[in-house]
Design an enzyme around this catalytic site. Structure first.
Site, PDB file in Angstrom:
ATOM      1  N   ARG A  58       1.030  -1.059   0.054  1.00  0.00           N
ATOM      2  CA  ARG A  58      -0.143  -0.042   0.005  1.00  0.00           C
ATOM      3  C   ARG A  58       0.870   1.012  -0.002  1.00  0.00           C
ATOM      4  NH1 ARG A  58      -1.979   2.434   4.517  1.00  0.00           N
ATOM      5  NH2 ARG A  58      -2.119   0.586   5.662  1.00  0.00           N
ATOM      6  N   TYR A 113     -15.102  22.378  -9.699  1.00  0.00           N
ATOM      7  CA  TYR A 113     -15.758  20.858  -9.999  1.00  0.00           C
ATOM      8  C   TYR A 113     -16.825  20.401  -9.048  1.00  0.00           C
ATOM      9  CZ  TYR A 113     -15.029  15.840 -10.625  1.00  0.00           C
ATOM     10  OH  TYR A 113     -15.296  14.335 -10.957  1.00  0.00           O
ATOM     11  N   ASP A 185      -6.806  22.636  -8.100  1.00  0.00           N
ATOM     12  CA  ASP A 185      -7.227  21.396  -9.005  1.00  0.00           C
ATOM     13  C   ASP A 185      -6.587  21.855 -10.600  1.00  0.00           C
ATOM     14  OD1 ASP A 185      -8.327  19.753 -10.825  1.00  0.00           O
ATOM     15  OD2 ASP A 185     -10.316  19.422  -9.827  1.00  0.00           O
ATOM     16  N   LYS A 210      -8.021  11.865 -16.724  1.00  0.00           N
ATOM     17  CA  LYS A 210      -7.952  12.681 -17.672  1.00  0.00           C
ATOM     18  C   LYS A 210      -6.938  12.622 -18.494  1.00  0.00           C
ATOM     19  CE  LYS A 210     -11.998  14.012 -15.969  1.00  0.00           C
ATOM     20  NZ  LYS A 210     -12.356  13.491 -14.828  1.00  0.00           N
TER      21      LYS A 210
END
Length: 394
Positions: A58, A113, A185, A210
């Site tokens: 992890r 967003y 962002d 994206k």
């Protein structure tokens, strides 16, 4: 200039060369995908001390290390750490939970967003964090909104639907004078076109789903932090237990290698299509900061080195049924709630229902377009057919 030294290389070169150790990779260009949870320690002493480059699946692997080193090289010298999480929204939620606590206040740009807004209004509110939304064009006027407990300012440049361009430099100057962090962002431009950590941002997030992924086949998020904030982000990631799967990390790294050539094409095609749409009689306005006519163009030109393929248009007044007919006619523009891949997309939107600090009154139906990697003449022909269907349905 010594181009053999990474610090002297251009971004395109750093994207190709960073995070690679062909000797350790047995001569292969790409690092292998490490599927693993358990990391074995050679001695009891190493186990007790948690001594080793990797300690548990992890917390990272050679695959994640290669990605992190490559993104850090792109972000620039202000970046001291990169966190990897399963999605763009996870990047936002993990960042905010890492730096905020009960009783804090956060300022959030009104064109953020929408899932970010939902997180602030939902989970942060339940945890006792107050959110105030502000006009994207506020600039240094944001000073009036600070409270003694304002901990952070969250911006998005430009907003991913209405595309106003906040002045991050001005906002950061005020925020830092008030002892607050600035979080950005940066999904639209990526650090290739906007190194926001160099503009006064403390934490830069991306939905790497994206443009970094670039092929519409992964969910992925990144959190890039400066020296002041990286310890908080790293602790937040560890305590929340978030991580991304090794196959997605590998695909994100593969996307990073070609980011410069893909974004260059998105930039060229996006501006070409935006200018063509601005000349159409069906279009009232194009919302794209790369256009000289856009109100945010001066800030974009000052702080950005390019534009992506995402922008919006405001149609002249038309009934919803006619707009739907137009969308149903399109063949190359798909309808889907994402962007940043190789394909072109078109979706209608209306952010008036959830904006609170500003009024959204565009004067006509609005469409958000993502210009993919198709030939622009074909895309124009597709939209031309759509506009003909729009006119016939009115």
């Amino acid at each position: 200039m010594d181009s053999s030294h990474p610090s002297q290389q251009q971004p395109e070169t750093r994207l190709v060369t960073s995070g690679r150790d062909t000797k350790a990779q047995k001569g292969f260009v790409n690092p292998p995908v490490f599927h693993g949870s358990t990391v074995l320690y050679p001695t009891a002493e190493d186990l007790h001390a948690h001594r080793g480059e990797f300690t548990y699946g992890r917390h990272g692997s050679p695959t994640t290390k290669a990605f992190q080193e490559t993104l850090m090289a792109l972000e620039g010298p202000q970046c001291v750490g990169v966190g990897i999480v399963p999605s763009g929204l996870s990047a936002i939620s993990t960042t905010l939970l890492s730096v905020l606590k009960t009783g804090d206040h956060i300022l959030v740009v009104d064109n953020i967003y929408r899932p970010s807004r939902n997180f602030c209004n939902g989970m942060l509110a339940r945890f006792g964090v107050e959110t105030t939304y502000f006009d994207p064009l506020i600039g240094t006027g944001i000073d009036k909104l600070f409270k003694p407990n304002t901990r952070a300012v969250l911006v998005e440049a430009p907003g991913s639907q209405s595309f106003e361009m906040p002045d991050i430099r001005a906002i950061a100057e005020v925020a830092h004078a008030r002892g607050a962090l600035v979080i950005d962002d940066n999904t639209w431009a990526t650090p290739l076109f906007h190194r926001s950590l160099d503009q006064g941002v403390d934490i830069s997030m991306q939905a790497a789903t994206k443009y970094i992924g670039g092929h519409s086949d992964i969910m992925f998020g990144t959190i890039s932090a400066n020296a002041k904030t990286w310890p908080m982000v790293a602790e937040g990631i560890r305590l929340l237990g978030v991580c991304a799967g090794p196959d997605d990390v590998f695909l994100a790294l593969r996307g990073l290698r070609t980011l410069s050539v893909r974004l260059a094409q998105h930039h060229r095609s996006g501006l070409e299509m935006a200018r063509w749409l601005a000349s159409r009689p069906e279009v009232a306005r194009v919302l794209h900061p790369g256009l000289e006519s856009d109100p945010g163009h001066a800030i974009w030109k000052r702080d950005f080195t390019g534009a992506s393929g995402l922008f919006s248009i405001v149609l002249k007044p038309a009934p919803q049924q006619a707009v739907d007919t137009m969308l149903n006619t399109l063949k190359l523009f798909g309808m889907g709630f994402s962007w940043g891949g190789f394909e072109s997309l078109a979706i209608p939107f209306d952010c008036d229902a959830y904006r609170t600090a500003t009024k959204w009154s565009p004067g006509g139906p609005t469409l958000r377009l993502h210009i993919g990697l198709e030939n622009t003449d074909d895309l124009k022909a597709d939209l031309d057919r759509g506009f003909a269907a729009l006119k016939a349905a009115m």
